[in-house]
Design a protein around this motif. Structure first.
Motif, PDB file in Angstrom:
ATOM      1  N   UNK A 250     -26.465  40.917 -63.939  1.00 55.78           N
ATOM      2  CA  UNK A 250     -26.175  40.807 -62.508  1.00 55.78           C
ATOM      3  C   UNK A 250     -27.301  40.120 -61.745  1.00 55.78           C
ATOM      4  N   UNK A 251     -28.532  40.572 -62.003  1.00 49.62           N
ATOM      5  CA  UNK A 251     -29.684  40.031 -61.272  1.00 49.62           C
ATOM      6  C   UNK A 251     -29.803  38.514 -61.416  1.00 49.62           C
ATOM      7  N   UNK A 252     -29.615  37.920 -62.620  1.00 48.19           N
ATOM      8  CA  UNK A 252     -29.716  36.451 -62.709  1.00 48.19           C
ATOM      9  C   UNK A 252     -28.774  35.729 -61.757  1.00 48.19           C
ATOM     10  N   UNK A 253     -27.557  36.238 -61.595  1.00 49.74           N
ATOM     11  CA  UNK A 253     -26.602  35.607 -60.677  1.00 49.74           C
ATOM     12  C   UNK A 253     -27.066  35.745 -59.225  1.00 49.74           C
ATOM     13  N   UNK A 255     -30.070  35.967 -58.021  1.00 48.29           N
ATOM     14  CA  UNK A 255     -31.237  35.139 -57.677  1.00 48.29           C
ATOM     15  C   UNK A 255     -30.982  33.646 -57.896  1.00 48.29           C
ATOM     16  N   UNK A 256     -29.764  33.305 -58.319  1.00 48.21           N
ATOM     17  CA  UNK A 256     -29.435  31.897 -58.498  1.00 48.21           C
ATOM     18  C   UNK A 256     -29.825  31.338 -59.848  1.00 48.21           C
ATOM     19  N   UNK A 257     -29.997  32.204 -60.842  1.00 47.73           N
ATOM     20  CA  UNK A 257     -30.358  31.746 -62.173  1.00 47.73           C
ATOM     21  C   UNK A 257     -29.267  32.043 -63.191  1.00 47.73           C
ATOM     22  N   UNK A 258     -29.671  32.029 -64.469  1.00 52.06           N
ATOM     23  CA  UNK A 258     -28.726  32.293 -65.546  1.00 52.06           C
ATOM     24  C   UNK A 258     -29.334  33.274 -66.539  1.00 52.06           C
ATOM     25  N   UNK A 506     -21.644  38.118 -61.654  1.00 52.72           N
ATOM     26  CA  UNK A 506     -21.834  38.129 -63.107  1.00 52.72           C
ATOM     27  C   UNK A 506     -22.508  36.816 -63.506  1.00 52.72           C
ATOM     28  N   UNK A 507     -23.666  36.896 -64.145  1.00 49.96           N
ATOM     29  CA  UNK A 507     -24.398  35.701 -64.513  1.00 49.96           C
ATOM     30  C   UNK A 507     -23.788  34.964 -65.695  1.00 49.96           C
ATOM     31  N   UNK A 508     -24.043  33.669 -65.735  1.00 50.14           N
ATOM     32  CA  UNK A 508     -23.657  32.852 -66.884  1.00 50.14           C
ATOM     33  C   UNK A 508     -24.881  32.664 -67.773  1.00 50.14           C
ATOM     34  N   UNK A 509     -24.636  32.375 -69.047  1.00 47.09           N
ATOM     35  CA  UNK A 509     -25.722  32.201 -70.011  1.00 47.09           C
ATOM     36  C   UNK A 509     -26.268  30.779 -69.915  1.00 47.09           C
TER      37      UNK A 509
END
Length: 559
Positions: A250-253, A255-258, A506-509
């Motif tokens: 969740x956190x990567x999404x 903050x705008x990351x992956x 939900x973050x992407x890889x």
């Protein structure tokens, strides 16, 4: 930096929302969790006030009543119900809407858990089950209390199997490819919970219930404690792994990351499954009846969880750095400046991450045979629990609540509630730093846990502890203010915030991340290894307890 709390268009894309029927089930769990937070937090405030020596409980209420209420409601009910609410939403969001049968199982599990909670809480409030969170024999509670605990466990199994069933359905529908990462993590956590809670279920059903009903006169204290701690330490990871789910996916999404690595995330969770269960003896290092070799073996296995913890820290800070570099950071630590510190969905869980550094160090001390002798059964251990569970885990849950609840209720996180959430996180951090710090410090001076200190009178030791007890009361009061704030925000997000569509992030890889190997989803292999480690760590000690242990201790009734 201006923060965006919904997608840029104001709408969440189709397929990225939790089905309303599943959302209703998830929110039912969260309502119970928030109720437990209110009542358990109030009991915690009363505890620290009594320990300060400046307050006496009214109406004949026992200190051990509020201690039991606090431990059970916050350590078991708040965490379990919030985790299941989050996990239901996570599976529905990533593996697809639950089937009618799966959803029905979820409701049945919720009903059984809630009934068990009401039964156990009633007995505690009637002062017929003031046996503390660990309910050690030879203290005896009313049989309704034990039956209630059994219902909570069995209900959690029913609800957990429904979540696993949805993941299995996704796998059947999508062939030989890795399942959604977040759903995979939910399955690992549920497997760990079911395996470890077998210990406490056996103790309750075959030891405590017959004993409290008068069907037997004695109970094997060593056996009951061993079965409890077979469950008790993995319980910590049952609390912690949902926080890790949020950190990884969740956190990567937000903050705008992956996501740094799908494979690393799955492997870390599987390692927690393997090394979090066969380690209960490190809570029993001072107890006779267990051979030193088996204690040493389980201490070694306990230290193995450092590996997935460091893997998680590496993955998270790699994600932070990648985001910062993409936003123009050049210096060694400049990437920290580029993170969205004004977004409560990131800031509050990040505080939880930072708190896990001293909490993890304290855990290594607790699990070390020599250093454990210094702090065993002191209030140091209580301070450690408040860093791990009440800071790392709870703050991460609060951070998730700020997007999860509005997503499930069809509302949005407003800038005003975002600012109030940041204030709440700061208040919590200040209060916990004071209270937990005082607990650690006075624990090193020998102050016992599970005590209101009144029995020590005016002894020299008790006088030395007084400033620390007052500090605990101050910190506990600040924490209760934090509880009031988070409950206010929860009510706003659930019922009064503006209608809208809040993103379920939900973050992407990462595109260049290693391909996830399929052996990481070889459940037969991983569960077999887990069972083998449990048998290795516990078979001989249990046989020894049966053959050479004492006949048991005579219990006494509290009502």
């Amino acid at each position: 930096m201006k923060q965006s709390f919904v997608t840029e268009s104001g709408n969440v894309k189709k397929g990225e929302t939790v089905d309303k029927r599943d959302a209703k089930l998830a929110m039912a769990h969260i309502y119970v969790a928030m109720t437990a937070l209110l009542l358990g937090g109030l009991a915690g405030l009363l505890q620290v006030m009594v320990r300060s020596g400046q307050f006496e409980l009214p109406w004949g209420i026992s200190y051990y009543q509020v201690l039991t209420v606090h431990g059970i409601l916050l350590g078991l009910i708040l965490t379990t119900f919030f985790i299941f609410g989050f996990q239901i939403s996570a599976v529905s969001r990533t593996a697809g809407t639950l089937s009618d049968k799966q959803r029905r199982s979820g409701w049945v599990g919720f009903g059984v858990m809630t009934l068990g909670t009401a039964m156990a809480a009633t007995m505690v409030l009637l002062n017929e089950a003031s046996v503390l969170y660990t309910f050690y024999a030879p203290l005896m509670a009313h049989w309704v209390f034990y039956l209630g605990l059994a219902f909570v466990v069995v209900g959690s199994w029913i609800g957990g199997f429904a979540q696993i069933a949805r993941y299995i359905q996704w796998k059947r529908e999508n062939g030989k490819q890795p399942g959604p990462l977040l759903s995979f993590m939910v399955v690992v956590n549920n497997l760990m919970w079911v395996i470890c809670s077998l210990g406490v279920a056996i103790a309750v059903l075959f030891q405590f219930l017959p004993w409290s009903l008068g069907l037997v006169d004695r109970i094997d204290v060593l056996m009951s404690r061993t079965l409890f701690w077979y469950f008790g330490h993995p319980l910590v990871y049952f609390w912690l792994l949902p926080a890790y789910m949020i950190w990884y996916t969740i956190i990567p999404k937000i903050i705008g990351g992956k996501i740094f690595s799908d494979a690393l995330a799955r492997l870390s969770f599987l390692l927690f499954l393997l090394f979090s269960i066969p380690v209960g003896f490190h809570h029993q290092l001072t107890e006779p009846g267990i051979d030193a070799f088996w204690k040493f073996l389980q201490v070694v296995l306990t230290f193995m969880v450092v590996i997935p913890s460091l893997m998680t820290a590496f993955a998270m800070f790699a994600t932070f750095e990648s985001v910062g570099r993409a936003k123009g950071a050049t210096g060694l630590f400049d990437f920290f400046k580029k993170l969205p510190w004004g977004d409560v969905r990131f800031l509050v869980p990040f505080i939880g991450m930072v708190a896990f550094i001293p909490a993890g160090a304290g855990g290594l001390i607790n699990a070390s045979n020599q250093m454990n002798q210094v702090i065993h059964n002191t209030i140091w251990v209580t301070g450690h629990f408040h860093l791990t569970v009440a800071t790392t885990v709870v703050l991460t849950f609060f951070g998730a609540m700020y997007w999860l609840v509005p997503h499930l209720t069809g509302r949005v996180l407003t800038p005003q509630l975002n600012r109030l959430g940041i204030i709440q996180g700061i208040v919590w951090t200040v209060g916990m730093s004071i209270m937990s710090g005082a607990m650690h410090a006075v624990g090193l001076l020998g102050a016992p846990r599970r005590s209101n200190f009144s029995t020590y009178g005016g002894s020299e030791q008790a006088v030395e502890w007084i400033p620390y007890q007052i500090a605990q009361a101050v910190g506990g009061t600040i924490l209760f203010i934090g509880i009031a704030l988070v409950l206010y925000i929860f009510i706003q997000l659930a019922f009064f915030a503006p209608k809208g569509q809040q993103e379920y992030p939900i973050g992407e890889v990462e595109e260049n991340a290693q391909t996830t190997p399929m052996f990481l989803e070889n459940w037969k292999m991983w569960v077999t290894i887990c069972v083998a480690l449990i048998l290795l760590a516990y078979t001989v000690p249990f046989i020894d307890m049966f053959q050479n242990g004492p006949p048991g201790s005579i219990g006494y009734k509290l009502w």
